[in-house]
Design a protein around this motif. Structure first.
Motif, PDB file in Angstrom:
ATOM      1  N   THR A 144     -59.892 -28.613  41.297  1.00  0.00           N
ATOM      2  CA  THR A 144     -61.192 -28.731  41.957  1.00  0.00           C
ATOM      3  C   THR A 144     -61.947 -29.971  41.519  1.00  0.00           C
ATOM      4  O   THR A 144     -62.544 -30.683  42.329  1.00  0.00           O
ATOM      5  CB  THR A 144     -62.046 -27.483  41.655  1.00  0.00           C
ATOM      6  N   ASN A 145     -61.891 -30.279  40.223  1.00  0.00           N
ATOM      7  CA  ASN A 145     -62.706 -31.388  39.720  1.00  0.00           C
ATOM      8  C   ASN A 145     -62.119 -32.758  40.033  1.00  0.00           C
ATOM      9  O   ASN A 145     -62.794 -33.775  39.851  1.00  0.00           O
ATOM     10  CB  ASN A 145     -62.901 -31.256  38.205  1.00  0.00           C
ATOM     11  N   THR A 146     -60.877 -32.821  40.515  1.00  0.00           N
ATOM     12  CA  THR A 146     -60.262 -34.120  40.833  1.00  0.00           C
ATOM     13  C   THR A 146     -59.874 -34.250  42.298  1.00  0.00           C
ATOM     14  O   THR A 146     -59.341 -35.271  42.702  1.00  0.00           O
ATOM     15  CB  THR A 146     -59.001 -34.332  39.972  1.00  0.00           C
ATOM     16  N   LEU A 147     -60.151 -33.234  43.075  1.00  0.00           N
ATOM     17  CA  LEU A 147     -59.718 -33.235  44.471  1.00  0.00           C
ATOM     18  C   LEU A 147     -60.267 -34.435  45.241  1.00  0.00           C
ATOM     19  O   LEU A 147     -59.566 -35.041  46.060  1.00  0.00           O
ATOM     20  CB  LEU A 147     -60.167 -31.927  45.150  1.00  0.00           C
ATOM     21  N   LEU A 148     -61.513 -34.796  44.977  1.00  0.00           N
ATOM     22  CA  LEU A 148     -62.151 -35.868  45.731  1.00  0.00           C
ATOM     23  C   LEU A 148     -62.288 -37.156  44.930  1.00  0.00           C
ATOM     24  O   LEU A 148     -62.992 -38.086  45.357  1.00  0.00           O
ATOM     25  CB  LEU A 148     -63.547 -35.407  46.196  1.00  0.00           C
ATOM     26  N   THR A 149     -61.620 -37.257  43.789  1.00  0.00           N
ATOM     27  CA  THR A 149     -61.700 -38.474  42.988  1.00  0.00           C
ATOM     28  C   THR A 149     -61.047 -39.637  43.747  1.00  0.00           C
ATOM     29  O   THR A 149     -59.901 -39.538  44.171  1.00  0.00           O
ATOM     30  CB  THR A 149     -60.987 -38.291  41.636  1.00  0.00           C
ATOM     31  N   PRO A 150     -61.749 -40.758  43.943  1.00  0.00           N
ATOM     32  CA  PRO A 150     -61.162 -41.916  44.641  1.00  0.00           C
ATOM     33  C   PRO A 150     -59.881 -42.379  43.950  1.00  0.00           C
ATOM     34  O   PRO A 150     -59.785 -42.349  42.709  1.00  0.00           O
ATOM     35  CB  PRO A 150     -62.269 -42.968  44.550  1.00  0.00           C
ATOM     36  N   PHE A 151     -58.919 -42.850  44.745  1.00  0.00           N
ATOM     37  CA  PHE A 151     -57.587 -43.125  44.212  1.00  0.00           C
ATOM     38  C   PHE A 151     -57.023 -44.375  44.887  1.00  0.00           C
ATOM     39  O   PHE A 151     -57.036 -44.503  46.118  1.00  0.00           O
ATOM     40  CB  PHE A 151     -56.672 -41.927  44.479  1.00  0.00           C
ATOM     41  N   ILE A 152     -56.512 -45.304  44.072  1.00  0.00           N
ATOM     42  CA  ILE A 152     -55.880 -46.530  44.562  1.00  0.00           C
ATOM     43  C   ILE A 152     -54.468 -46.622  43.982  1.00  0.00           C
ATOM     44  O   ILE A 152     -54.280 -46.419  42.776  1.00  0.00           O
ATOM     45  CB  ILE A 152     -56.683 -47.783  44.146  1.00  0.00           C
ATOM     46  N   PHE A 153     -53.514 -46.928  44.848  1.00  0.00           N
ATOM     47  CA  PHE A 153     -52.161 -47.245  44.376  1.00  0.00           C
ATOM     48  C   PHE A 153     -52.033 -48.758  44.215  1.00  0.00           C
ATOM     49  O   PHE A 153     -52.388 -49.524  45.123  1.00  0.00           O
ATOM     50  CB  PHE A 153     -51.104 -46.743  45.345  1.00  0.00           C
ATOM     51  N   LEU A 154     -51.520 -49.175  43.069  1.00  0.00           N
ATOM     52  CA  LEU A 154     -51.271 -50.588  42.777  1.00  0.00           C
ATOM     53  C   LEU A 154     -49.809 -50.680  42.345  1.00  0.00           C
ATOM     54  O   LEU A 154     -49.447 -50.210  41.260  1.00  0.00           O
ATOM     55  CB  LEU A 154     -52.209 -51.065  41.663  1.00  0.00           C
ATOM     56  N   THR A 155     -48.939 -51.236  43.202  1.00  0.00           N
ATOM     57  CA  THR A 155     -47.508 -51.091  42.962  1.00  0.00           C
ATOM     58  C   THR A 155     -46.698 -52.239  43.570  1.00  0.00           C
ATOM     59  O   THR A 155     -47.154 -52.943  44.463  1.00  0.00           O
ATOM     60  CB  THR A 155     -47.017 -49.758  43.569  1.00  0.00           C
ATOM     61  N   TYR A 156     -45.478 -52.389  43.046  1.00  0.00           N
ATOM     62  CA  TYR A 156     -44.510 -53.326  43.644  1.00  0.00           C
ATOM     63  C   TYR A 156     -43.784 -52.679  44.816  1.00  0.00           C
ATOM     64  O   TYR A 156     -43.167 -53.367  45.630  1.00  0.00           O
ATOM     65  CB  TYR A 156     -43.468 -53.753  42.606  1.00  0.00           C
ATOM     66  N   ALA A 157     -43.795 -51.350  44.889  1.00  0.00           N
ATOM     67  CA  ALA A 157     -43.051 -50.630  45.926  1.00  0.00           C
ATOM     68  C   ALA A 157     -43.686 -50.886  47.296  1.00  0.00           C
ATOM     69  O   ALA A 157     -44.885 -50.678  47.478  1.00  0.00           O
ATOM     70  CB  ALA A 157     -43.047 -49.133  45.609  1.00  0.00           C
ATOM     71  N   ASP A 158     -42.868 -51.309  48.257  1.00  0.00           N
ATOM     72  CA  ASP A 158     -43.440 -51.653  49.559  1.00  0.00           C
ATOM     73  C   ASP A 158     -42.542 -51.240  50.705  1.00  0.00           C
ATOM     74  O   ASP A 158     -42.433 -51.935  51.705  1.00  0.00           O
ATOM     75  CB  ASP A 158     -43.709 -53.162  49.637  1.00  0.00           C
ATOM     76  N   SER A 159     -41.895 -50.108  50.589  1.00  0.00           N
ATOM     77  CA  SER A 159     -41.120 -49.613  51.727  1.00  0.00           C
ATOM     78  C   SER A 159     -42.049 -48.818  52.639  1.00  0.00           C
ATOM     79  O   SER A 159     -43.077 -48.288  52.202  1.00  0.00           O
ATOM     80  CB  SER A 159     -39.975 -48.713  51.241  1.00  0.00           C
ATOM     81  N   GLN A 160     -41.682 -48.717  53.924  1.00  0.00           N
ATOM     82  CA  GLN A 160     -42.524 -47.999  54.877  1.00  0.00           C
ATOM     83  C   GLN A 160     -42.606 -46.522  54.511  1.00  0.00           C
ATOM     84  O   GLN A 160     -43.651 -45.880  54.692  1.00  0.00           O
ATOM     85  CB  GLN A 160     -41.950 -48.162  56.297  1.00  0.00           C
ATOM     86  N   GLU A 161     -41.491 -45.990  53.986  1.00  0.00           N
ATOM     87  CA  GLU A 161     -41.482 -44.566  53.618  1.00  0.00           C
ATOM     88  C   GLU A 161     -42.484 -44.282  52.496  1.00  0.00           C
ATOM     89  O   GLU A 161     -43.233 -43.301  52.543  1.00  0.00           O
ATOM     90  CB  GLU A 161     -40.071 -44.158  53.178  1.00  0.00           C
ATOM     91  N   ILE A 162     -42.492 -45.164  51.469  1.00  0.00           N
ATOM     92  CA  ILE A 162     -43.424 -44.968  50.357  1.00  0.00           C
ATOM     93  C   ILE A 162     -44.866 -45.126  50.836  1.00  0.00           C
ATOM     94  O   ILE A 162     -45.760 -44.370  50.456  1.00  0.00           O
ATOM     95  CB  ILE A 162     -43.117 -45.953  49.212  1.00  0.00           C
ATOM     96  N   ARG A 163     -45.091 -46.142  51.694  1.00  0.00           N
ATOM     97  CA  ARG A 163     -46.444 -46.327  52.233  1.00  0.00           C
ATOM     98  C   ARG A 163     -46.896 -45.085  53.001  1.00  0.00           C
ATOM     99  O   ARG A 163     -48.037 -44.628  52.855  1.00  0.00           O
ATOM    100  CB  ARG A 163     -46.479 -47.545  53.171  1.00  0.00           C
ATOM    101  N   ASP A 164     -46.007 -44.538  53.833  1.00  0.00           N
ATOM    102  CA  ASP A 164     -46.367 -43.353  54.623  1.00  0.00           C
ATOM    103  C   ASP A 164     -46.671 -42.166  53.710  1.00  0.00           C
ATOM    104  O   ASP A 164     -47.636 -41.421  53.944  1.00  0.00           O
ATOM    105  CB  ASP A 164     -45.242 -42.995  55.599  1.00  0.00           C
TER     106      ASP A 164
END
Length: 513
Positions: free
Chosen positions: A212-232
């Motif tokens: 409950t306390n983290t459900l709405l915590t803003p989240f950013i991915f910063l990664t080298y992974a750039d496949s369409q599947e991972i993005r989706d």
């Protein structure tokens, strides 16, 4: 040590005290002090100074006040040259023998309950008395907090270095450590790598959805992974941004700020909606007539903060009406209004078996305000009245402004008062029981009716105008009279300062055939 306010009330008058309280409030607001703490400081100053003027002999010729911030404490010093009196003595607290209980229901016990400590220095022959009131300062981080989750040590240090100038940064080397950290700490933003041993970034985000306390915590991915599947997969988890490495400092900081700003906008929108819904739910609904009593009210709602409540219940023997003023000016105070409203409704259904429903209700309310971990966090006042047949009524108040009786002789405050709820265990409330004569009416109101004035002089003008209008409209039906009175408030006051409510009660003799 930082000196914040220095002022002197000379000559020592209630008008000077009111001016100083206003300056205290303005300064505390400028310093970013939370409303609940500012209210405590202002209220304690007013009570201490007012009682020095009204209940000591000889009276002080001056009252000096200074407010300091030192060693994690707010210190309010009140100096005077009147009668020496030590409020820290145990017998003072027990007996309330110097501070008058019925003066708004406040005084010494209230000051003890709203401060974190008191000190008193008795004056010498040519010196001054000094009362020092203390409040602990809660340290609040001035920067938004960010958790960086990255298994590569060098990358984690680099990202943290990029962010450290503008954010308070914490670190975790994998998803499991990050999850454990977030279970025990609140952060404003999570920036995580995706590919990590053990719990990766995608699994971390999924796990946060289940808390409950983290459900709405803003989240950013910063990664080298750039496949369409991972993005989706990442986008399907409701992340706020997806950034490819390598990233520049400016791009990372800009993304973090943009996400936090958007999160704050959403929070404000949700808060406004909740505030609006609670405000609508708290809108008073009263019968216009019951047991030959005519009832009318008018209110001005600022739309923020705790606000005013009017609750009623019609029993077999009487109509009970409770007017409540919840102090505070934020959405939390509005929530407390809703919580107290529910609690009071419950209390009103458990006073039928007593000869003193008003006093009993206030005593139980006071114990709740003292004991309950949730409701003890807010200050409130209450006026309770039970209306019977044959023009009989009983009334008790807890820290609430004394009602006004209006008759052909004029408008005058009624002699009823009691201590504010939550100040003492087992508080008792005196009940005024009498009969309202033909041609008389009662005006109950919250203190916002007169607190709307921005100076002692304008308050006196407002009070006189309201009292005069109550007298001038005595011959009008209460539904018309109350609108005339609230129009005076609109003309003389600033209703944006605080909620204001006024209610008129009048007994109408049955028409004889």
């Amino acid at each position: 040590m930082v000196s914040v306010v220095q002022d002197i009330c000379r000559p020592a008058t209630l008008g000077k005290v009111s001016d100083t309280r206003k300056r205290l409030g303005q300064t505390l607001k400028q310093r970013g002090v939370a409303d609940h703490l500012s209210n405590k400081i202002q209220l304690c100053f007013s009570e201490a100074a007012a009682n020095l003027l009204e209940h000591t002999e000889p009276h002080p010729t001056f009252i000096a006040v200074s407010l300091e911030c030192v060693d994690g404490l707010w210190l309010l010093h009140i100096d005077d040259d009147g009668e020496s009196w030590d409020p820290t003595l145990a017998n003072r607290v027990k007996s309330l023998d110097t501070f008058e209980e019925k003066e708004g229901g406040r005084g010494l016990a209230l000051i003890h309950s709203l401060t974190d400590g008191l000190e008193y220095t008795k004056r010498t022959t040519f010196g001054e008395n000094r009362l020092t009131l203390k409040w602990s300062i809660q340290q609040v981080a001035t920067k938004p907090s960010v958790l960086v989750v990255e298994d590569d040590d060098s990358q984690r240090r680099l990202i943290s270095a990029y962010l450290s100038e503008h954010f308070k940064v914490s670190e975790a080397s994998n998803g499991q450590d990050a999850l454990q950290f977030l279970m025990n700490n609140n952060v404003d933003l999570v920036i995580s790598d995706i590919r990590m041993p053990g719990m990766d970034g995608l699994d971390l985000k999924k796990a946060l959805h289940n808390q409950t306390n983290t459900l709405l915590t803003p989240f950013i991915f910063l990664t080298y992974a750039d496949s369409q599947e991972i993005r989706d997969n990442a986008m399907g988890l409701g992340i706020d941004d997806y950034i490819l490495k390598p990233v520049t400092k400016s791009a990372l900081v800009q993304s973090a700020r943009r996400v936090l700003h958007r999160s704050e906008q959403i929070y404000r929108q949700l808060t406004d909606k909740v505030n609006h819904r609670i405000t609508n739910a708290l809108t008073p609904s009263l019968p216009t007539e019951s047991r030959q009593w005519q009832i009318a009210f008018a209110t001005r709602n600022t739309g923020i903060g705790g606000g005013d409540l009017i609750l009623h219940r019609d029993t077999d023997d009487f109509l009970m009406i409770n007017m409540v003023d919840i102090m505070g000016h934020d959405v939390a105070a509005k929530f407390f209004s809703y919580a107290y409203g529910g609690y009071l409704r419950g209390l009103m259904y458990h006073v039928d078996d007593t000869d003193d429903p008003c006093g009993t209700l206030l005593s139980r309310l006071s114990d709740c305000a003292m004991d309950d971990n949730l409701l003890s966090q807010v200050i409130l006042t209450c006026c309770s009245v039970a209306l019977y047949d044959d023009a009989k009524f009983s009334m008790a108040t807890a820290g609430h402004p004394a009602p006004i009786k209006v008759s052909e002789e004029g408008a005058a405050l009624m002699n009823v008062g009691g201590i504010m709820p939550g100040v003492l265990y087992g508080a008792d409330y005196d009940t005024l029981t009498t009969t309202l004569k033909s041609g008389e009416r009662i005006a109950m109101y919250t203190d916002g009716l007169f607190e709307a004035a921005d100076s002692p002089e304008s308050r006196q003008t407002l009070e006189k105008a309201v009292m005069r209008e109550l007298e001038n409209t005595l011959a009008l039906p209460v539904t018309e009279a109350v609108q005339h009175v609230i129009q005076v408030f609109d003309n003389y006051g600033d209703w944006h300062r605080d909620d204001a409510t006024i209610m008129l009660l009048e007994y109408a003799d049955p028409v004889l055939d």
